[in-house]
Write an enzyme that holds these catalytic residues in place. Structure first.
Site, PDB file in Angstrom:
ATOM      1  N   LYS A  47       0.806  -1.202   0.000  1.00  0.00           N
ATOM      2  CA  LYS A  47       0.000   0.000   0.000  1.00  0.00           C
ATOM      3  C   LYS A  47       0.855   1.277   0.000  1.00  0.00           C
ATOM      4  CE  LYS A  47      -1.080   1.596   3.791  1.00  0.00           C
ATOM      5  NZ  LYS A  47      -1.542   1.907   5.159  1.00  0.00           N
ATOM      6  N   THR A  48       1.804   1.298   0.896  1.00  0.00           N
ATOM      7  CA  THR A  48       2.648   2.485   0.992  1.00  0.00           C
ATOM      8  C   THR A  48       3.439   2.679  -0.294  1.00  0.00           C
ATOM      9  OG1 THR A  48       2.877   1.932   3.323  1.00  0.00           O
ATOM     10  CG2 THR A  48       4.272   3.671   2.476  1.00  0.00           C
ATOM     11  N   ASP A 234      -4.430   8.363   3.008  1.00  0.00           N
ATOM     12  CA  ASP A 234      -4.010   7.062   3.514  1.00  0.00           C
ATOM     13  C   ASP A 234      -4.969   6.625   4.619  1.00  0.00           C
ATOM     14  OD1 ASP A 234      -2.509   4.850   3.888  1.00  0.00           O
ATOM     15  OD2 ASP A 234      -0.846   5.843   4.906  1.00  0.00           O
ATOM     16  N   GLU A 235      -5.091   5.329   4.843  1.00  0.00           N
ATOM     17  CA  GLU A 235      -5.912   4.789   5.932  1.00  0.00           C
ATOM     18  C   GLU A 235      -7.342   5.348   5.901  1.00  0.00           C
ATOM     19  OE1 GLU A 235      -4.552   2.453   7.546  1.00  0.00           O
ATOM     20  OE2 GLU A 235      -2.462   2.887   8.000  1.00  0.00           O
ATOM     21  N   GLN A 265      -8.981  -3.402   8.452  1.00  0.00           N
ATOM     22  CA  GLN A 265      -8.072  -2.797   9.417  1.00  0.00           C
ATOM     23  C   GLN A 265      -8.660  -1.546  10.052  1.00  0.00           C
ATOM     24  OE1 GLN A 265      -3.756  -2.905   8.476  1.00  0.00           O
ATOM     25  NE2 GLN A 265      -4.416  -3.658   6.491  1.00  0.00           N
ATOM     26  N   ARG A 614       1.059  -7.934  11.150  1.00  0.00           N
ATOM     27  CA  ARG A 614       2.296  -7.161  11.259  1.00  0.00           C
ATOM     28  C   ARG A 614       3.504  -8.064  11.091  1.00  0.00           C
ATOM     29  NH1 ARG A 614       0.594  -3.291   9.434  1.00  0.00           N
ATOM     30  NH2 ARG A 614      -1.148  -4.684   9.111  1.00  0.00           N
TER      31      ARG A 614
END
Length: 755
Positions: A47-48, A234-235, A265, A614
């Site tokens: 994603k980043t 983002d997010e 998430q 994670r």
DNA sequence: CGTATATATCTTTTT
DNA sequence: GATATATACG
């Protein structure tokens, strides 16, 4: 300032190399430059990478200058990382770009137009401390019993309203809480009024007032429409309504908005986040292109399998299937599940694993302990200190939230802005100047009566005899100090001024005289504060930065194990992840379920999913049979999430302790307390009932909490201070005791021991 | 007014 | 166990 680019033919070579290492879906997300785009990016799907390459690509192809891009994140950490990575990709700093958190950017916009929303551009951003203090004053001023209607509760109510984008007049009647018999909206109005008078804004205002600004002043909004050609978020799953409206208003200009998120998430519902925002994206932004990133590059197949199996228990989700390309013989290690006796053993177990991994050349930087709540970090910290493993706690107390930093900043605030009553109240008597409750009440009354700020009222009071002489002198000294520092401020650099203020006010001396263990640390922080101010042109600049952006820099490059909450771990990844405290009540958290029911449970499960995903190589889930909560022992059964992890991706370690539990036909041990230590009935029953519900009527050893029993009527007890005595009466946990020496007293049962 | 002691409440997660 | 608030005393 950069002028808009007009059809500058993009040199294709510049952008194309950026796209090389992307998979198809990622490239699709990067190349869909114009129009609304939603990228549904599962955990670990790059994603980043997509976000940064997308940004770099827009810049490299000269579709927009940095100043024409708005890029919003949730945390400063994420903003910083993005800035660095984009700079790395394009080979120069990202100067001029509007890149930051929602709140930081909101503040930046507000400062440019503060007058239009009833503020001045140097307005103070107040923290939760000040917010609460202000709220209590308002409650008191309205003659409401603060005991019955705590200010804390009201700040939460109002914050939620702000999250929804409601000003006092916009709160629907159906949503009005029965706080203080329906007075909450009036109190909210008054609170806003006070904030405006104090030239202050709270966190919610940074967005809410932007909305007001945009709606009331279309010309201002139009200006930002021209400015922001591309918007990146983002997010997105964690945006609340007010952030959503903010984005939608801004996006009306170019319509080039790209939101990245993952409904699985979404973990900030408690803070007003609405998963609905991401679910509704295509309706909100007609013609939106939706790209799904499902190929996971981060975790092993076992970890992915465990996480997917867990999250599949949630009903409300868009549904995604993460996959990885690893062949069958490279599944990695199964997720390890281990039961332990109590939190001490939990910490010991994790500590040993860390040492073991270290011996096998794993860097501490690549290990993380992810807890549900802050209080759980303690046991791990203690253990790691004992065995000498260096660690860092990420996201604990932020720099600005430390008492001494807030105090120091209150001095600066008062110098900058004499009518900052909240700052005044915070520090008039810090260090002690003999201005206690009595004098201050008098002063407050005078100021209120004259409609003045506390500082200007003080300036007058020191010439009258409204305060007794000794107090008057003390107050005069304080007021004169402030005035002098203010006069000197223009002559001095921020760090010189900071040093002088902290020194001359006696604030530093106060901590030097303090012999508590924390005092040296606080002095160190104050030094750090002075050092930090040196990087800014003015105190204004610094103040602006400190409350929103600054956090503690762990600039040590030595490898350290990481400890943080699951929320704090969002967006990070580690080779090894320890997930302790998987017990009913702890995780899923009891309160989350009580307050939000099934939705709360699902959010907890998403949190577990975030935790597992994670991990790159290994995840270790632990649960303890016993744990101290509020200093009292409590027994817990393993979290339902433990059972929800698919068995073919997990491995159950042998547990210490007692007790057998039937689990899908397989017998395995979980640690249990000894049954004979006489204890708390309610807890005993609660645990047994929960156990039976889940596992049926198996013969099991029973866990019993070690809570102290209430003494019987007439029994002899011992009290630390009053000595020995006899129980004469019992009222719940309160006891009437006739002490041999001290006479009859009412005492809490927790304070006495049976003899 | 400040200090010491006693009690109450707390811990969910954060910009 | 730790910290804010309430009360009593010096």
């Amino acid at each position: 300032m950069a002028s808009p680019q007009e059809n500058t033919a993009p040199p294709p070579a510049m952008g194309s190399h950026l796209l090389e290492r992307l998979n198809d879906a990622q490239r699709e997300a990067v190349e869909a430059v114009d129009g609304p785009v939603l990228v549904l990016a599962g955990a670990g799907t790059g994603k980043t990478r997509v976000l940064t390459v997308r940004l770099a690509n827009i810049l490299a192809t000269r579709r927009a200058a940095p100043g024409q891009i708005l890029s919003v994140t949730f945390t400063n950490k994420a903003a910083r990382e993005m800035s660095e990575r984009v700079a790395g990709l394009i080979g120069r700093p990202t100067e001029g770009m509007w890149l930051g958190t929602f709140h930081a950017i909101g503040a930046r916009i507000l400062r440019r137009h503060a007058e239009l929303v009833g503020l001045r551009s140097n307005f103070t951003i107040i923290d939760t401390d000040d917010q609460l203090r202000l709220m209590k004053q308002i409650i008191e001023a309205n003659q409401i019993d603060e005991k019955r209607w705590p200010g804390r509760a009201l700040t939460i109510i109002i914050s939620r309203w702000k999250d929804k984008g409601w000003l006092p007049d916009q709160v629907p009647t159906s949503e009005v809480d029965d706080f203080a018999h329906g007075k909450s909206v009036d109190l909210y109005r008054e609170y806003q009024q006070r904030l405006s008078e104090l030239n202050a804004a709270d966190f919610g205002d940074l967005l809410l007032l932007c909305l007001t600004l945009f709606l009331k002043h279309p010309d201002v909004l139009a200006d930002y429409h021209r400015r922001f050609q591309y918007i990146l978020v983002d997010e997105y799953q964690d945006t609340n309504v007010s952030q959503y409206l903010w984005l939608r208003l801004l996006a009306q200009g170019s319509n080039n908005i790209c939101c990245v998120g993952d409904d699985d998430q979404s973990i900030y519902g408690w803070r007003g986040a609405e998963v609905g925002n991401i679910l509704r994206f295509e309706t909100d932004f007609p013609g939106a292109k939706v790209v799904r990133l499902e190929r996971n590059y981060r975790s092993t197949a076992h970890i992915l399998g465990a996480a997917s199996g867990l999250i599949a228990h949630n009903e409300s989700r868009l549904g995604k299937t993460l996959w990885t390309e690893a062949p069958d013989d490279e599944l990695g290690e199964p997720v390890k599940i281990q039961g332990v006796w109590d939190e001490a053993e939990e910490a010991r177990t994790v500590g040993e694993s860390i040492e073991d991994l270290q011996r096998h050349d794993n860097s501490l930087d690549q290990m993380a302990i992810l807890v549900r709540a802050g209080y759980q970090t303690r046991a791990f910290e203690e253990r790691l200190i004992t065995i000498g493993v260096p660690y860092r706690v990420i996201g604990g107390l932020r720099f600005y939230e430390r008492q001494e930093i807030r105090d120091a900043c209150a001095y600066f605030r008062l110098i900058r802005q004499g009518d900052d009553d909240l700052a005044f109240q915070r520090i008039v008597n810090k260090p002690k100047r003999g201005l206690g409750d009595k004098s201050l009440q008098t002063l407050y009354a005078i100021a209120r009566g004259r409609g003045q700020s506390l500082l200007s009222a003080s300036e007058e009071v020191i010439t009258t005899d409204e305060l007794p002489p000794a107090r008057r002198t003390a107050l005069r000294e304080f007021v004169e100090n402030i005035a002098r520092w203010r006069a000197e401020a223009s002559q001095l650099s921020p760090s010189e001024l900071a040093e002088i203020v902290l020194d001359e006010s006696g604030y530093t001396a106060m901590w030097m005289a303090d012999k508590s263990v924390q005092a040296p640390g606080r002095l160190e922080n104050l030094k750090e504060l002075v050092r930090a101010t040196a990087e800014f042109e003015s105190l204004d600049d610094f103040m602006n930065h400190v409350s929103l952006v600054m956090d503690i820099e762990t600039d040590s490059t030595d490898p350290m194990a990481n400890i943080m909450t699951l929320h704090g771990a969002k967006g990070l990844e580690f080779d090894t992840v320890f997930l302790p405290g998987w017990e009913e009540g702890v995780f899923p958290n009891q309160m989350a379920i009580e307050e939000h029911g099934y939705a709360g449970l699902e959010e907890e499960r998403r949190l577990a999913y975030v935790g597992l995903t994670r991990a790159r190589k290994r995840a270790i889930v632990l649960f303890a049979a016993n744990r101290t909560v509020h200093g009292q022992w409590q027994s817990n059964i393993p979290s339902r999430f433990v059972d929800e992890l698919p068995q073919d991706h997990t491995e159950r370690a042998e547990a210490s302790g007692y007790g057998f539990v039937q689990d899908d036909g397989a017998l395995w041990q979980i640690a249990m307390n000894k049954p004979d230590q006489g204890g708390r009935q309610s807890n005993y029953h609660r645990v047994i009932e929960a156990r039976n519900q889940r596992y049926g009527d198996e013969e099991v050893f029973v866990p019993v909490g070690q809570g102290r029993a209430v003494p019987e009527l007439g029994s002899r007890v011992f009290h630390q201070k009053f000595g020995y005595g006899q129980v004469k009466g019992i009222d719940g946990a309160k006891l009437d005791i006739s002490f041999d020496k001290a006479g009859q007293k009412k005492v809490m049962a927790d304070f006495v021991e049976p003899v």
